[in-house]
Design a protein around this motif. Structure first.
Motif, PDB file in Angstrom:
ATOM      1  N   UNK A   1       0.826  -1.033  -0.027  1.00 54.74           N
ATOM      2  CA  UNK A   1      -0.087  -0.292   0.112  1.00 54.74           C
ATOM      3  C   UNK A   1       0.745   1.263  -0.182  1.00 54.74           C
ATOM      4  N   UNK A   2       2.137   1.235   0.426  1.00 56.18           N
ATOM      5  CA  UNK A   2       2.834   2.490   0.561  1.00 56.18           C
ATOM      6  C   UNK A   2       3.971   2.486  -0.091  1.00 56.18           C
ATOM      7  N   UNK A   3       4.446   1.490  -0.940  1.00 58.77           N
ATOM      8  CA  UNK A   3       5.685   1.889  -1.785  1.00 58.77           C
ATOM      9  C   UNK A   3       5.505   2.102  -3.018  1.00 58.77           C
ATOM     10  N   UNK A   4       4.744   3.163  -3.311  1.00 57.80           N
ATOM     11  CA  UNK A   4       4.576   3.775  -4.811  1.00 57.80           C
ATOM     12  C   UNK A   4       3.722   2.668  -5.632  1.00 57.80           C
ATOM     13  N   UNK A   5       2.905   1.696  -5.048  1.00 57.12           N
ATOM     14  CA  UNK A   5       2.439   0.859  -5.747  1.00 57.12           C
ATOM     15  C   UNK A   5       3.304   0.401  -6.930  1.00 57.12           C
ATOM     16  N   UNK A   6       4.547   0.137  -6.260  1.00 60.23           N
ATOM     17  CA  UNK A   6       5.522  -0.591  -7.257  1.00 60.23           C
ATOM     18  C   UNK A   6       4.986  -1.830  -8.036  1.00 60.23           C
ATOM     19  N   UNK A   7       4.324  -2.514  -7.594  1.00 60.64           N
ATOM     20  CA  UNK A   7       3.811  -3.864  -8.286  1.00 60.64           C
ATOM     21  C   UNK A   7       2.850  -3.667  -9.325  1.00 60.64           C
ATOM     22  N   UNK A   8       2.370  -2.558  -9.686  1.00 62.30           N
ATOM     23  CA  UNK A   8       1.541  -2.160 -10.863  1.00 62.30           C
ATOM     24  C   UNK A   8       2.325  -2.158 -11.971  1.00 62.30           C
ATOM     25  N   UNK A   9       1.862  -2.386 -13.263  1.00 66.13           N
ATOM     26  CA  UNK A   9       2.643  -2.625 -14.285  1.00 66.13           C
ATOM     27  C   UNK A   9       2.071  -1.361 -15.439  1.00 66.13           C
ATOM     28  N   UNK A  10       1.424  -0.392 -15.099  1.00 72.91           N
ATOM     29  CA  UNK A  10       0.579   0.136 -15.961  1.00 72.91           C
ATOM     30  C   UNK A  10       1.187   1.889 -16.105  1.00 72.91           C
ATOM     31  N   UNK A  11       2.519   2.020 -15.463  1.00 76.65           N
ATOM     32  CA  UNK A  11       3.158   3.248 -15.946  1.00 76.65           C
ATOM     33  C   UNK A  11       3.746   2.987 -17.361  1.00 76.65           C
ATOM     34  N   UNK A  12       3.339   3.539 -18.294  1.00 78.50           N
ATOM     35  CA  UNK A  12       3.907   3.577 -19.728  1.00 78.50           C
ATOM     36  C   UNK A  12       3.744   4.795 -20.063  1.00 78.50           C
ATOM     37  N   UNK A  13       4.255   4.892 -21.616  1.00 74.98           N
ATOM     38  CA  UNK A  13       4.435   6.225 -22.204  1.00 74.98           C
ATOM     39  C   UNK A  13       2.730   6.488 -22.580  1.00 74.98           C
ATOM     40  N   UNK A  14       2.264   7.475 -22.486  1.00 80.75           N
ATOM     41  CA  UNK A  14       0.995   7.787 -22.682  1.00 80.75           C
ATOM     42  C   UNK A  14       0.948   8.164 -24.256  1.00 80.75           C
ATOM     43  N   UNK A  15      -0.115   8.151 -24.930  1.00 83.47           N
ATOM     44  CA  UNK A  15      -0.381   8.583 -26.307  1.00 83.47           C
ATOM     45  C   UNK A  15      -0.114  10.099 -26.415  1.00 83.47           C
ATOM     46  N   UNK A  16       0.541  10.388 -27.314  1.00 81.50           N
ATOM     47  CA  UNK A  16       0.955  12.060 -27.396  1.00 81.50           C
ATOM     48  C   UNK A  16       0.719  12.417 -28.974  1.00 81.50           C
ATOM     49  N   UNK A  17       0.356  13.644 -28.652  1.00 85.65           N
ATOM     50  CA  UNK A  17      -0.017  14.519 -30.071  1.00 85.65           C
ATOM     51  C   UNK A  17       1.101  14.813 -30.809  1.00 85.65           C
TER      52      UNK A  17
ATOM     53  N   UNK B   1      12.089  -6.517  -8.745  1.00 86.63           N
ATOM     54  CA  UNK B   1      12.836  -5.650  -7.627  1.00 86.63           C
ATOM     55  C   UNK B   1      13.196  -4.420  -8.128  1.00 86.63           C
ATOM     56  N   UNK B   2      13.640  -4.071  -9.088  1.00 86.93           N
ATOM     57  CA  UNK B   2      13.986  -2.712  -9.589  1.00 86.93           C
ATOM     58  C   UNK B   2      12.791  -1.688  -9.351  1.00 86.93           C
ATOM     59  N   UNK B   3      11.791  -2.039  -9.513  1.00 83.80           N
ATOM     60  CA  UNK B   3      10.386  -1.249  -9.422  1.00 83.80           C
ATOM     61  C   UNK B   3      10.246  -1.204  -8.024  1.00 83.80           C
ATOM     62  N   UNK B   4      10.503  -2.093  -7.118  1.00 86.89           N
ATOM     63  CA  UNK B   4      10.327  -1.863  -5.673  1.00 86.89           C
ATOM     64  C   UNK B   4      11.284  -0.945  -5.046  1.00 86.89           C
ATOM     65  N   UNK B   5      12.317  -1.084  -5.700  1.00 91.19           N
ATOM     66  CA  UNK B   5      13.486  -0.229  -5.028  1.00 91.19           C
ATOM     67  C   UNK B   5      13.252   1.547  -5.401  1.00 91.19           C
ATOM     68  N   UNK B   6      12.971   1.419  -6.861  1.00 89.44           N
ATOM     69  CA  UNK B   6      12.627   2.702  -7.293  1.00 89.44           C
ATOM     70  C   UNK B   6      11.233   2.625  -8.169  1.00 89.44           C
ATOM     71  N   UNK B   7      10.132   3.078  -7.120  1.00 94.40           N
ATOM     72  CA  UNK B   7       8.815   2.833  -7.663  1.00 94.40           C
ATOM     73  C   UNK B   7       8.633   3.835  -8.714  1.00 94.40           C
ATOM     74  N   UNK B   8       8.059   3.437 -10.103  1.00 98.02           N
ATOM     75  CA  UNK B   8       8.075   4.608 -11.200  1.00 98.02           C
ATOM     76  C   UNK B   8       7.340   5.633 -10.723  1.00 98.02           C
ATOM     77  N   UNK B   9       6.092   5.427 -10.202  1.00 96.82           N
ATOM     78  CA  UNK B   9       5.273   6.571 -10.057  1.00 96.82           C
ATOM     79  C   UNK B   9       6.029   7.664  -9.055  1.00 96.82           C
ATOM     80  N   UNK B  10       6.846   7.384  -8.216  1.00 94.51           N
ATOM     81  CA  UNK B  10       7.643   8.309  -7.421  1.00 94.51           C
ATOM     82  C   UNK B  10       8.622   8.913  -8.311  1.00 94.51           C
ATOM     83  N   UNK B  11       9.205   8.256  -9.234  1.00 97.37           N
ATOM     84  CA  UNK B  11      10.259   8.832 -10.067  1.00 97.37           C
ATOM     85  C   UNK B  11       9.695  10.044 -10.861  1.00 97.37           C
ATOM     86  N   UNK B  12       8.497   9.772 -11.486  1.00 96.78           N
ATOM     87  CA  UNK B  12       7.921  11.070 -12.209  1.00 96.78           C
ATOM     88  C   UNK B  12       7.044  12.009 -11.685  1.00 96.78           C
TER      89      UNK B  12
END
Length: 391
Positions: free
Chosen positions: A20-36, A188-199
């Motif tokens: 619950x508290x480590x940036x939802x590191x386990x989710x895999x939905x941090x992807x490049x969004x569609x852009x104009x 493990x990488x995502x657990x150490x560096x949660x993608x949501x926190x990085x951005x």
């Protein structure tokens, strides 16, 4: 309450916190969004450090040369003392395929205080500066890009105002050991560096994935890239930290069509990949090593051990707490297995894989104190800032 039950409850509490508290590191939905599409596409230079990469170049370099980029783009491959004809093969692939212009350079041996890869990157950036690019794409020689990869990276950087846009390339999962170890490596990488926190602006968490890093040229100069991180073994994380420390905005996510073509068929190959930099990640600190080993054991090894001990000794509460912790652990691993198209029955095997990573980390420290240290393509670095040694 018995000691085994206490330890198991602590492990379960740790998993509840991670869930619950480590940036939802386990989710895999941090992807490049569609852009104009952009009205004017900025110039980009692609820098590829390559040392003895003839085996993988035919599967990777053509994908860079074939980039469908509306603006001006050019590829600079830095042949860093290869002995397998990497440079000539790159030229031949360019002659055969055409596409983006290719320049092959050679930086010579790195001076004291430089890791070989970053010395090659420095040479490539130096060549690129003559073209006055707005962005630099730093990508490894084993990375294959979809035809629109460069276009989507630049569009995402422009839309989000990012100074670094990095994608974690999808690693190969064909051999039995790759299927066991590789998804856990990214997990493990995502657990150490949660993608949501990085951005997130204002967050201190910073990381990038060295296989695919789009870097704003102005941010590179401001953060002194690569000179300011010339000694770094884990260069991608060091790059992101330097850019963020200079006030830059960093984004990291999982890739959809950026793939590593490098094979790791044996456990030995994967072991070397992890152990070469594991102790460097711990800043060569014995106390951090002890804490990491204890943490891995508590979080990953205690749950299955508690199930076994509790079941054998009649400790129902211990067995139940261990089973719940193990279930939470496996549940957080499921999204990564799905990302890699792996069967979900592998999720409960995560404690075994974590034990392998624990041993790899210890081995990394042992190699460091034996004077072998980290290595990149035959160069070893026994101590931070040491003179690179060929061998």
């Amino acid at each position: 309450m018995s000691a085994p039950l206490w330890i198991t409850v602590v492990s379960l509490a740790a998993w509840c916190w991670l869930l619950l508290c480590q940036g939802f590191f386990w989710r895999t939905d941090v992807r490049l969004p569609p852009c104009r599409e952009l009205e004017a596409w900025p110039p980009v230079c692609v820098v590829v450090p390559a040392r003895d990469e003839a085996a993988v170049l035919p599967a990777s370099l053509p994908s860079l040369l074939a980039q469908d980029y509306p603006g001006r783009a050019e590829v600079f491959l830095v042949d860093d003392g290869s002995t397998d004809g990497t440079g000539e093969l790159a030229r031949e692939l360019s002659r055969r395929q055409g596409g983006l212009p290719l320049t092959v350079g050679s930086p010579g041996d790195p001076p004291a205080g430089w890791t070989g890869k970053l010395w090659a990157v420095r040479h490539g950036i130096g060549l690129a500066r003559a073209r006055d690019p707005a962005y630099l794409l730093l990508t490894d020689a084993d990375i294959a890009h979809a035809p629109d990869s460069l276009r989507t990276l630049v569009a995402a950087a422009h839309a989000g105002g990012y100074d670094v846009v990095s994608q974690m390339a999808r690693l190969r999962v064909e051999s039995a050991w790759e299927r066991l170890v590789v998804p856990a490596f990214v997990y493990f990488f995502a657990q150490l560096y949660p993608f949501r926190w990085i951005g997130r602006k204002g967050s201190r968490t910073a990381a990038a994935a060295g296989g695919c890093v789009l870097l704003r040229a102005g941010a590179a100069e401001k953060a002194r890239i690569p000179d300011g991180i010339r000694h770094a073994v884990i260069d991608d994380v060091a790059l992101a930290r330097a850019v963020k420390g200079a006030g830059g905005h960093v984004w990291l996510g999982l890739a959809d069509r950026v793939d590593s073509v490098r094979p790791y068929p044996r456990l030995h190959d994967l072991w070397r990949m992890v152990s070469r930099s594991a102790y460097a990640q711990l800043r060569h600190n014995p106390l951090l090593l002890l804490g990491t080993v204890a943490g891995l054991a508590l979080v990953y090894l205690v749950p299955p051990a508690a199930v076994a001990v509790g079941t054998a000794g009649g400790g129902t509460a211990t067995a139940v707490a261990g089973a719940v912790a193990w279930a939470v652990m496996a549940g957080t691993y499921v999204p990564m297995l799905r990302y890699y198209d792996q069967p979900l029955w592998r999720a409960p095997l995560l404690p075994f894989t974590a034990l392998l990573y624990l041993l790899m980390t210890v081995d990394s420290a042992v190699q460091h104190y034996r004077g072998r240290g980290a290595a990149w393509k035959g160069r070893t670095y026994a101590r931070p800032g040491a003179v690179p040694d060929e061998g």
